[in-house]
Write a protein that holds these residues in place. Structure first.
Motif, short mmCIF file in Angstrom:
data_model
loop_
_atom_site.label_atom_id
_atom_site.label_comp_id
_atom_site.label_asym_id
_atom_site.label_seq_id
_atom_site.Cartn_x
_atom_site.Cartn_y
_atom_site.Cartn_z
N LEU A 211 0.71 -1.26 -0.02
CA LEU A 211 0.14 0.18 -0.16
C LEU A 211 0.70 1.06 0.18
O LEU A 211 0.30 2.41 0.00
CB LEU A 211 -0.90 -0.05 1.12
CG LEU A 211 -2.37 -0.61 1.21
CD1 LEU A 211 -2.20 -2.09 0.76
CD2 LEU A 211 -3.03 -0.48 2.20
N ARG A 212 2.15 1.36 0.05
CA ARG A 212 2.96 2.25 -0.04
C ARG A 212 3.14 2.54 -1.55
O ARG A 212 3.57 3.97 -1.67
CB ARG A 212 4.35 2.07 0.78
CG ARG A 212 4.20 2.06 1.89
CD ARG A 212 5.58 1.35 2.66
NE ARG A 212 5.94 0.15 2.35
CZ ARG A 212 6.84 -0.42 2.53
NH1 ARG A 212 7.68 0.01 3.57
NH2 ARG A 212 6.89 -1.68 2.54
N TYR A 213 2.78 2.01 -2.42
CA TYR A 213 2.94 2.47 -3.90
C TYR A 213 1.33 3.04 -4.30
O TYR A 213 0.59 2.31 -3.54
CB TYR A 213 3.10 1.15 -4.77
CG TYR A 213 4.44 0.77 -4.63
CD1 TYR A 213 5.44 1.52 -5.28
CD2 TYR A 213 5.05 -0.53 -4.09
CE1 TYR A 213 6.82 0.97 -5.37
CE2 TYR A 213 6.15 -1.02 -4.04
CZ TYR A 213 7.10 -0.04 -4.68
OH TYR A 213 8.35 -0.59 -4.64
N CYS A 214 1.38 3.89 -5.00
CA CYS A 214 -0.19 4.36 -5.63
C CYS A 214 0.08 4.26 -7.05
O CYS A 214 0.78 5.04 -7.44
CB CYS A 214 0.07 5.97 -4.91
SG CYS A 214 -1.34 6.57 -5.74
N PRO A 215 -0.95 3.87 -7.84
CA PRO A 215 -1.71 2.62 -6.96
C PRO A 215 -1.12 1.36 -6.39
O PRO A 215 0.05 1.07 -6.55
CB PRO A 215 -2.83 2.08 -8.21
CG PRO A 215 -1.86 2.25 -9.44
CD PRO A 215 -1.15 3.61 -8.99
N LEU A 216 -1.75 0.55 -5.55
CA LEU A 216 -1.02 -0.35 -4.88
C LEU A 216 -0.60 -1.46 -5.61
O LEU A 216 -0.99 -1.53 -6.73
CB LEU A 216 -1.98 -0.71 -3.66
CG LEU A 216 -3.02 -2.04 -3.90
CD1 LEU A 216 -3.36 -2.56 -2.73
CD2 LEU A 216 -4.14 -1.41 -4.87
N LYS A 217 0.25 -2.38 -5.09
CA LYS A 217 0.87 -3.31 -5.97
C LYS A 217 0.64 -4.76 -5.26
O LYS A 217 0.65 -4.65 -4.02
CB LYS A 217 2.52 -3.09 -6.12
CG LYS A 217 2.95 -2.84 -7.19
CD LYS A 217 4.48 -2.91 -7.14
CE LYS A 217 5.19 -2.19 -8.24
NZ LYS A 217 6.48 -1.97 -8.03
N VAL A 218 -0.11 -5.43 -6.03
CA VAL A 218 -0.32 -6.94 -5.46
C VAL A 218 0.57 -8.01 -6.07
O VAL A 218 0.62 -8.07 -7.38
CB VAL A 218 -1.79 -7.21 -5.59
CG1 VAL A 218 -2.10 -8.59 -5.08
CG2 VAL A 218 -2.80 -6.22 -5.07
#
Ligand SMILES: [Zn+2]
Ligand SMILES: [Zn+2]
Length: 615
Positions: A542-549
């Motif tokens: 969630l620290r990336y925007c958009p989040l990475k999965v």
């Protein structure tokens, strides 16, 4: 009417002939020595002649005039003008002519600023005392001399900083130090007030005409600008100084920064004003709620003026950051004031453009991206979370309007806003039902899990929360643990602990939603890894925007040497898939030893079947 016209004509004629007479005398004398001796005797015509600047004197001669006049001005605190004139025997009409002479001397040779700055202590003490308003013990003289006095201060500051008349920075510093020495904070307080706060509602006691005020405001703002720009030590003092002097109104709490932002809202603002603001807001971190609200409003007002907007957005981007981290409190104030909508106004404007963007546009969009990133980074923090919730409908409406845009950079920004809104969900931790403000049940033990109903709470308890509730993460329970794993312990300080609790609650409420929203990705990734779902660990960054999965084999995290591998294998259930959520944790006092922000790392387990059987 006719008579008065005639009268005026007569007066003009009389004045003309008097001037001719004066010029005649001086022209006949043709002697600078004569002129100087007349000035030294307080002769009105000679002093006025000097002030007109038509008469050329050598540097030494000018200096003689400067020294004499400074001598007269030094008597302004203790004597009346009449007694000084009686003493020297001239017919000078007003002491403002002496201030004019100083202006004229600086015009003829800028290097006089040093000697003038050193010797105007008495003058400054009289003029900066805006409570008593006495110059040569007279209110009238104070009032009429005010404009040239402010001009004189402006001349000194301008010549000091903006020209090369003084050789080195040490000399420049010396001049400013001298000025400050005379009146210290009172001088700064005066300059701050001259910067536009002597209006009729703030200071009805100061009776100055519109033109005088206008000139004083300009000289004040430009003087402040040069002081702020060049003397770093003064920034904090100026930024926090009240816009109305303490003597006049001890209750004034409006700081210079807030005051100038407000002034810019209702008046034309110059690039210099933005430069001053930048130093005060960014370099000295003088930001409060009214500054933030003012800046957002100013942004709406200036949106048509790209060059000023870019200066403003640059400051706005910095003002929500404190010690290199986005501040939950400031971001929340900015969002409530409309910062996101203000930014979206620009996105909407550039979004339809097909031509290449120019530099200004690129820079502006870059600032907006910085702003959105800061908001996203604290979106799960308590105050920002609430602020986004409060503003949600307006932001949603604005960003939905922008679905049409084609410009790549702008599209990216709209996606960032959607990610911010996604972080802001409130869903039942067990059934993923969207929750209104009042329909939330919390686990009464840990207060971390939110449900739509008692029955969901009960099911979740049986479904695994009983193993996790109020437990701390350790190697033995790592396969069945749910909750906060990083940081491992709760901070001792109660306020910090409660903020961390809020962050966990907000995280928990969106975890199932994110898991389900990304089920296709997870299934696909698991398939390409070619492993059963219970061997997968899904990481939500969630620290990336958009989040990475990303989906990983559990041995990637628990390799053969790791302590937890065996315990993980022993404690997990083959029914569940492990999910890990990492988000920023900017809660004060929780930064790690490198000064970097801490992380909130949480683990949740979901039944594997939830991936395929849509909730
Ligand atoms: Zn539910
Ligand atoms: Zn609980």
């Amino acid at each position: 009417m006719g008579a008065s016209k005639k009268q005026r004509g007569k007066q003009r004629k009389a004045a003309k002939s008097k001037a001719a007479e004066r010029d005649g005398i001086l022209a006949v004398s043709q002697s600078p020595t004569k002129l100087i001796s007349l000035i030294q005797r307080g002769d009105n015509a000679a002093t006025a002649m000097y002030c007109s600047g038509d008469y050329t004197l050598s540097r030494v001669q000018n200096e003689t005039v400067v020294t004499s006049v400074l001598g007269f001005l030094q008597r302004c605190e203790s004597e009346t003008f009449d007694s000084v004139i009686a003493d020297i025997g001239g017919d000078l009409e007003t002491p403002l002519t002496w201030i004019d002479s100083m202006l004229c001397a600086i015009r003829s040779n800028s290097s006089f600023v040093s000697i003038i700055a050193k010797n105007i202590g008495h003058l400054m003490r009289c003029m900066c005392d805006d409570m008593n308003k006495l110059f040569f013990q007279s209110n009238q003289h104070w009032k009429e001399s005010f404009k040239p006095f402010v001009q004189l201060i402006w001349f000194i500051i301008y010549e000091t900083f903006e020209t090369d008349i003084l050789d080195c920075s040490a000399e420049k510093e010396e001049v400013i130090k001298t000025l400050l020495h005379h009146e210290n904070e009172n001088f700064l307080a005066s300059i701050v007030q001259w910067s536009s706060f002597w209006n009729r509602s703030n200071r009805p006691d100061i009776e100055l005409g519109f033109d005088s005020r206008k000139m004083i405001y300009n000289c004040g703002r430009l003087s402040t600008h040069l002081l702020v720009k060049n003397v770093v030590d003064l920034r904090k003092t100026i930024a926090t100084m009240p816009i109305i002097s303490r003597e006049y109104d001890p209750s004034c709490t409006v700081s210079y920064v807030a005051g100038i932002v407000d002034y810019m809202m209702y008046n034309e603002c110059q690039k210099e004003d933005f430069e001053t603001l930048h130093h005060l807001v960014v370099d000295t971190d003088c930001v409060d709620q009214s500054v933030i609200e003012g800046m957002v409003n100013l942004g709406f007002k200036l949106s048509a003026d790209l060059e000023r907007s870019i200066l403003l957005m640059n400051i706005s981007r910095e003002m929500i950051v404190q010690k290199e981290q986005p501040s939950d409190t400031r971001v929340a104030f900015a969002i409530r004031a409309g910062l996101v909508e203000m930014c979206l106004t620009f996105v909407g404007r550039f979004g339809r453009q097909t031509t290449n963007e120019n530099d200004i546009q690129t820079a502006l969009l870059c600032h907006i991206e910085g702003i959105f990133k800061s908001i996203y980074d604290v979106a799960l923090h308590k105050k920002t979370w609430k602020a986004i919730r409060h503003q949600r409908q307006v932001i949603e409406a604005r960003s939905n309007h922008l679905d049409f845009i084609t410009h790549d950079n702008c599209k990216k920004l709209v996606l960032m806003v959607k990610s911010i809104l996604d972080m802001n969900g409130a869903y039942c931790c067990h059934c993923n039902k969207s929750l209104g403000r009042k329909e939330r049940f919390q686990c009464g033990e840990c207060n971390r899990m939110t449900y739509c109903s008692r029955s969901c709470q009960r099911s979740d308890w049986l479904n695994g929360h009983s193993h996790a509730c109020c437990k701390t993460y350790n190697d033995d329970n790592c396969g069945q643990f749910q909750g906060r794993a990083v940081p491992p312990t709760i901070p001792e300080d109660e306020r910090t602990a409660s903020k961390l609790g809020e962050l966990e609650i907000n995280n928990n409420m969106i975890q199932l939603k994110l898991f389900l929203d990304h089920s296709a990705t997870i299934l696909e990734q698991a398939k390409s890894l070619n492993i059963p779902l219970y061997d997968c660990i899904v990481k939500f960054e969630l620290r990336y925007c958009p989040l990475k999965v990303t989906t990983h084999h559990y041995t990637e995290l628990y390799d053969d040497e790791s302590v937890g591998k065996k315990q993980y294998e022993a404690s997990r259930s083959e029914k569940n898939i492990t999910c890990m959520f990492s988000s920023h944790n900017f809660i004060g006092g929780m930064t790690n030893h490198l000064g970097k922000s801490a992380v909130l790392g949480m683990q949740r387990l979901f039944p594997c079947e939830w991936l395929t059987d849509k909730k």
